[in-house]
Design an enzyme around this catalytic site. Sequence first.
Site, PDB file in Angstrom:
ATOM      1  N   HIS A   1      -2.917  -7.111 -49.239  1.00 44.09           N
ATOM      2  CA  HIS A   1      -1.935  -6.425 -48.377  1.00 44.09           C
ATOM      3  C   HIS A   1      -2.254  -6.615 -46.893  1.00 44.09           C
ATOM      4  CE1 HIS A   1      -4.639  -2.766 -48.408  1.00 44.09           C
ATOM      5  NE2 HIS A   1      -4.098  -2.563 -47.228  1.00 44.09           N
TER       6      HIS A   1
ATOM      7  N   ASN B   1       0.623   3.384 -55.487  1.00 47.57           N
ATOM      8  CA  ASN B   1       0.038   3.609 -54.177  1.00 47.57           C
ATOM      9  C   ASN B   1      -0.607   4.997 -54.124  1.00 47.57           C
ATOM     10  OD1 ASN B   1      -0.622   3.157 -51.508  1.00 47.57           O
ATOM     11  ND2 ASN B   1       1.414   3.668 -50.713  1.00 47.57           N
TER      12      ASN B   1
ATOM     13  N   ASP C   1      -6.179  -6.623 -55.300  1.00 51.68           N
ATOM     14  CA  ASP C   1      -5.717  -6.627 -53.905  1.00 51.68           C
ATOM     15  C   ASP C   1      -6.687  -7.403 -53.007  1.00 51.68           C
ATOM     16  OD1 ASP C   1      -4.493  -6.166 -51.526  1.00 51.68           O
ATOM     17  OD2 ASP C   1      -4.527  -3.979 -51.644  1.00 51.68           O
TER      18      ASP C   1
ATOM     19  N   ASN D   1       8.722  10.241 -47.285  1.00 50.33           N
ATOM     20  CA  ASN D   1       7.352   9.773 -47.352  1.00 50.33           C
ATOM     21  C   ASN D   1       6.459  10.624 -46.440  1.00 50.33           C
ATOM     22  OD1 ASN D   1       5.409   7.889 -48.301  1.00 50.33           O
ATOM     23  ND2 ASN D   1       5.446   6.928 -46.283  1.00 50.33           N
TER      24      ASN D   1
ATOM     25  N   GLY E   1      -7.521   2.015 -42.110  1.00 51.52           N
ATOM     26  CA  GLY E   1      -8.241   1.026 -41.315  1.00 51.52           C
ATOM     27  C   GLY E   1      -9.376   0.410 -42.117  1.00 51.52           C
ATOM     28  N   ASN E   2      -9.814   1.147 -43.154  1.00 46.39           N
ATOM     29  CA  ASN E   2     -10.878   0.648 -44.015  1.00 46.39           C
ATOM     30  C   ASN E   2     -10.380  -0.355 -45.058  1.00 46.39           C
ATOM     31  OD1 ASN E   2     -12.815   3.526 -43.624  1.00 46.39           O
ATOM     32  ND2 ASN E   2     -13.731   1.487 -43.688  1.00 46.39           N
ATOM     33  N   SER E   3      -9.079  -0.651 -45.048  1.00 45.52           N
ATOM     34  CA  SER E   3      -8.582  -1.674 -45.966  1.00 45.52           C
ATOM     35  C   SER E   3      -9.346  -2.967 -45.735  1.00 45.52           C
ATOM     36  CB  SER E   3      -7.092  -1.927 -45.706  1.00 45.52           C
ATOM     37  OG  SER E   3      -6.320  -0.929 -46.280  1.00 45.52           O
TER      38      SER E   3
ATOM     39  N   PHE F   1      -9.525  -0.990 -50.870  1.00 40.48           N
ATOM     40  CA  PHE F   1      -8.108  -1.184 -50.545  1.00 40.48           C
ATOM     41  C   PHE F   1      -7.270   0.075 -50.529  1.00 40.48           C
ATOM     42  CE2 PHE F   1      -5.773  -1.087 -54.641  1.00 40.48           C
ATOM     43  CZ  PHE F   1      -6.796  -1.220 -55.568  1.00 40.48           C
ATOM     44  N   ASP F   2      -7.809   1.209 -50.942  1.00 37.78           N
ATOM     45  CA  ASP F   2      -6.969   2.417 -50.931  1.00 37.78           C
ATOM     46  C   ASP F   2      -7.866   3.623 -51.149  1.00 37.78           C
ATOM     47  OD1 ASP F   2      -4.647   3.896 -50.730  1.00 37.78           O
ATOM     48  OD2 ASP F   2      -3.815   3.316 -52.662  1.00 37.78           O
TER      49      ASP F   2
END
Lengths: 716, 716
Positions: A82, A209, A218, A324, A648-650, A666-667
């Site tokens: 992503h 998600n 991912d 959302n 931001g840690n993705s 990733f999440d």
Amino acid sequence: MRRRLLPLALSLLLANAAHADEGMWMPSQLPGIAQQMKAAGFKGNPRELSELARAPMNAIVKVGGASGAFVSDQGLVLTNHHVAFGVIQYNSKPGRDLIRDGYIAADRSAELPANPDYRVLVTTGFDRVTDRILADAKGKRGRAYYDAVDGATKAVVAECEREAGYRCSVANMYYGTDFYLVRQLELRDVRLVYAPPNAIGNYGGEVDNFMWPRHAGDFTLLRAYVGKDGKPADYSPDNVPFVPPSHLQVSTQDFREGDYAMLAGYPGVTFRHRMASEFANQVEWQLPSRVALYHRMIDTIEGTAAKDEAARVAYASQLRSLKNSLKRAQGELDGLRRSDAVRVRREDEQAMYAWLDQQPDAATTRADISAAQAVLDRATAVRERDQLLGAIVAQTQLLKSAVTLQRLAHERSRPDAERERGYQQRDETLIAGQLRQVQRRYAPHVEKALLAELVGQYQALPAPQHVAEFDAVFGAASQLQQKLDALYAGTKLDAESERLNAMQADRATLAASGDTLLQAAATLLPAILRLEDENKASSGELLRLRPAYMRALIGFRKSQGRAVYPDANSTLRVSYGRVSALDPRDGVHYTPLTTVQGIVEKHTGTDPFDAPQTLRDAIAKSDFGNTAEPSLGTQTVDFLTNLDTTGGNSGSAVMDARGRLIGLNFDSNWEAVSASWMFDPRYKRAIHVDLRYLRWLLAKVYPAPHLLKEMNLPAE
Amino acid sequence: MRRRLLPLALSLLLANAAHADEGMWMPSQLPGIAQQMKAAGFKGNPRELSELARAPMNAIVKVGGASGAFVSDQGLVLTNHHVAFGVIQYNSKPGRDLIRDGYIAADRSAELPANPDYRVLVTTGFDRVTDRILADAKGKRGRAYYDAVDGATKAVVAECEREAGYRCSVANMYYGTDFYLVRQLELRDVRLVYAPPNAIGNYGGEVDNFMWPRHAGDFTLLRAYVGKDGKPADYSPDNVPFVPPSHLQVSTQDFREGDYAMLAGYPGVTFRHRMASEFANQVEWQLPSRVALYHRMIDTIEGTAAKDEAARVAYASQLRSLKNSLKRAQGELDGLRRSDAVRVRREDEQAMYAWLDQQPDAATTRADISAAQAVLDRATAVRERDQLLGAIVAQTQLLKSAVTLQRLAHERSRPDAERERGYQQRDETLIAGQLRQVQRRYAPHVEKALLAELVGQYQALPAPQHVAEFDAVFGAASQLQQKLDALYAGTKLDAESERLNAMQADRATLAASGDTLLQAAATLLPAILRLEDENKASSGELLRLRPAYMRALIGFRKSQGRAVYPDANSTLRVSYGRVSALDPRDGVHYTPLTTVQGIVEKHTGTDPFDAPQTLRDAIAKSDFGNTAEPSLGTQTVDFLTNLDTTGGNSGSAVMDARGRLIGLNFDSNWEAVSASWMFDPRYKRAIHVDLRYLRWLLAKVYPAPHLLKEMNLPAE
């Protein structure tokens, strides 16, 4: 299986006392917490991780606005699918759908250039510049303090960026206590090397998600290139792979529940060290009132658009966005309440004050904190107004366009460099795009109904919260409907050509315009600018005063034998913990490793659960070899840790006790949506791709033996 | 925590081989499986459980159409809150909302009479009458066989019911292989003793329905009364508590995951021993086509009613029902596919045939099975037609009313006893109610759109599936819209008075009616009756032929060392197994015991998660004493077992290894929705109230010390 052995109240207390796994540490802090890291299972020397510009920390890069890591000595970068999605999309075209099909570059010549604005940033310097940044601010207050810090920051950055190929920034640590100059090599030629099909990289899509259990692969591999001189360069077929200062080795070892793990990346923003009053404001007012406001706006739009097919289509996107935001706000509120965040933070702060009052500088520190609280209190006094005025501009289309047009004309009267961010020359294409987009997102009766709701609420506020210019435009409550009717009857801004023409008009022409909405915006603009100025003055005061609070907190924590990490600010941080299950609620236990069986279970054949036939065939064959987890007897996909992360840690590298790369963040889980304010060890988890899944895909499903070899990994 | 240690294919095979916990056993079968029960942990003698009309089995009663048990020697009956809901509702009135508030009868005089048709049935006889039932059927076929069995059944029942106070029925075991006469004492004076508030008894409501983890206190205590002579009597203040032949003792022992459990109750209907071709028909055609049909009907109604507020209201109930049916059908389909039911059943059947072919009576048995298959094949040949014609009548309002009116007139021409069930004198109030209700559930353009869809599909079927009368009414495809317009333009049945008047009209009057829909119904009725007759003939043939299949299956199972329980048929059955966790999908593990903490976690303050303040205060006090589960350190609420249940098992008594009552069955999990066809030990679970929760509520939250004393339970 973990069981709930203690009554709720006691477990809460214990949970909040268990801070061992909380923390987004600056690498330089790691030697100071070496004992805790070793107790948690770390097998290396924390000192080796302590410098951002040295190995292995300089293998951790910023990529596409998120995180990644070098994984070969030839510039190969591992990040999330992503995070690299724009690159994949950029290289897709009719007849070559890389999003759907994924991509494997057979060799270097087949690696595809990213969109030209895509960057990989390698940290080469991290230096404390507190004295320079604050030199000119000393003795100042409010707006002057803000401007002094802002000016010094710009000067330091400009000086640093004099050398070509570098991007520099100043990081504010502990809310104005310390400032660091971050110097980064800016690699501009980035290429797509390996991407799995979207149905793997984004398996589960929006449905999954924030959810666990998760089954997404991912990840994507990119490569950074430089000129033949080894320096950053724009794309050129003559460029050569960048030789990174260091890279991480993907692990070939097994790991399982309870094993040590640590993560390095660039978390965006957290509020953990905010004052107790700010926690209370967030939980008791901001989030509930935001939830209520979103509900009302959604109801208004849905109610008004119900009988109008065209309006329903026009507002679908805004509604989705509002829903959302509502979901996120409600999730954060639920989480903070579940963690009893206000009480916990307040008791902690009271304990800090009790300690502080025994210290020699108690009086001056207390005075600064009181002054900071007074600034916050002033903002609290007008929070209803600020929320509503914000929504009146942000949630409308035509009124927002009018304000934007007047603001742009206003800013254009100054030199480009002095214009407010967002209104500079380079922003004008974006503004024009937004003005065009209004056409597909507007219906006059919906916008009027929304304004009737929002302005109606504003009008009901007590007098001290009123702003003369807004009152002038919208009149009294009894006149509101009439005013709105007149405003929207007398405007031509609903025509795209009118909006785009107005964008070209100068300040005098716009000021003289007979268009009712442009006139209204001309009236409102001075108020908007004034409120912005007041806000900057408050920010300056808080920048001056918060360090007193932070020093008190740091001193208090030291007395408890604990270190304090700075709240996240997009600089490189390290967190450590372990591979951890999650008991999200009574009766439910989530195991920390998912397997390919879950992909099959979720497969429906339609997006987002449309696992490729190639993958399903490979799963059915069960040919996992040494990438399988022995304790499960099958191939793992994703895993869960209790590592401390935020937006931001993705793409952050997840390493084992010996620094070998085992996962890619990733999440995080839905229960952790409130972690930007409070780390609750019962619920805070991070979600990672298990790199054994990557190894299996590259070895047996969508083979890329040359890349495995480059990463020094076995071919199967 | 259970881990998935084996590849999927192998675990599937093993799972399907693990039949130890499958089975809804007739009590008389228990001595035959004593070894398995003891291996599972049963500490008693299965022989003691083997007679329905002896203790303790005669403590297991039918109540309100579901299950329950006597729990004191004074006629106290424990059943589900949802089973006793009608009784609670019946006793509520303005100013006394027993649904909301619950009810505790302070003493016997305060016990409130149930609605007069509410019954508690105590089994007093269970005798094999196969020879009598089949005596007259021998040598017959089809409809004649059906009528012979039907006639003998009616005669046996009538003879048995000659004694006042008894209700009798004949249970068909193994699909016509065996018949049992069930004799039950019919207690007509039932009173409400103790009901928790609905927010406890139905905590979670529709949201949690079918879900685990669960937190409902779904129980109620009733009391059965009899006349002073000890015989069943209508309600009278002079009646005295019924002294049951036996009662169960609620346990004061702890239990936890893995402990033995068994259950006794009245499961309604299962299809486990249907032929492989029927499994295939269900999975490959019935369920998918039902899902598709529901989708189309929902789309049609929603599409047609979209712009019409009144129509949306009128069809809300039918839509809700269709969506619920769709969800169930999809859940059953997903479950049967997940369990690979068709393949598993087919392979099992093939193994049976291989065994059968070695037996002396193979040829005759095979012939009967082939004949049964031919009957099924004939039904399969017209399954599309049968599904559509069924929906055409069942899913319409005005057309269904017209058919009902013609049918009623037709049935009325015969003596009441000979009328078809549903059209007898006692049914006429219900019919009138349905005719009245049409008014609130009908809009002509929606019904026409629905018929256009359904009849359109019917018209597209090949000629052999066509029915002349339906073709006569609806014409060819090209005429359909015109025919429908004419049908609905020429009817007055949309007026309630017309429908109710027509109900009083005799056959001749109705036949001569000029009302277009009544005329259409008059044309259709002969076809409907003819199809019903054909159906009864098929039923008769299957009744005659299925026993051959069942005997083969029983013989085959015997050769495998396994017994065969009859498919469920609302007679008393026993299943055994253990308190079991559930791994519903990859990464998710459900623990088998929920706790009061889950009530707090789910509490939102609004229905269905509005836990009463009294309960929440008691939970906050953590004063659980000896009703807490020591291994969890807190109060349990519900628990999960792998016991074999189906609809009708609501209120079934759950007992421990020594026959002490530990739980009350009230639901099963969503993953088990396909269990009516196949018991998959990986997913089949049953959901029970933990009676320690009942004891805690009665001791400390909504106290009823007199009832604890009556049940021989400690006061706290």
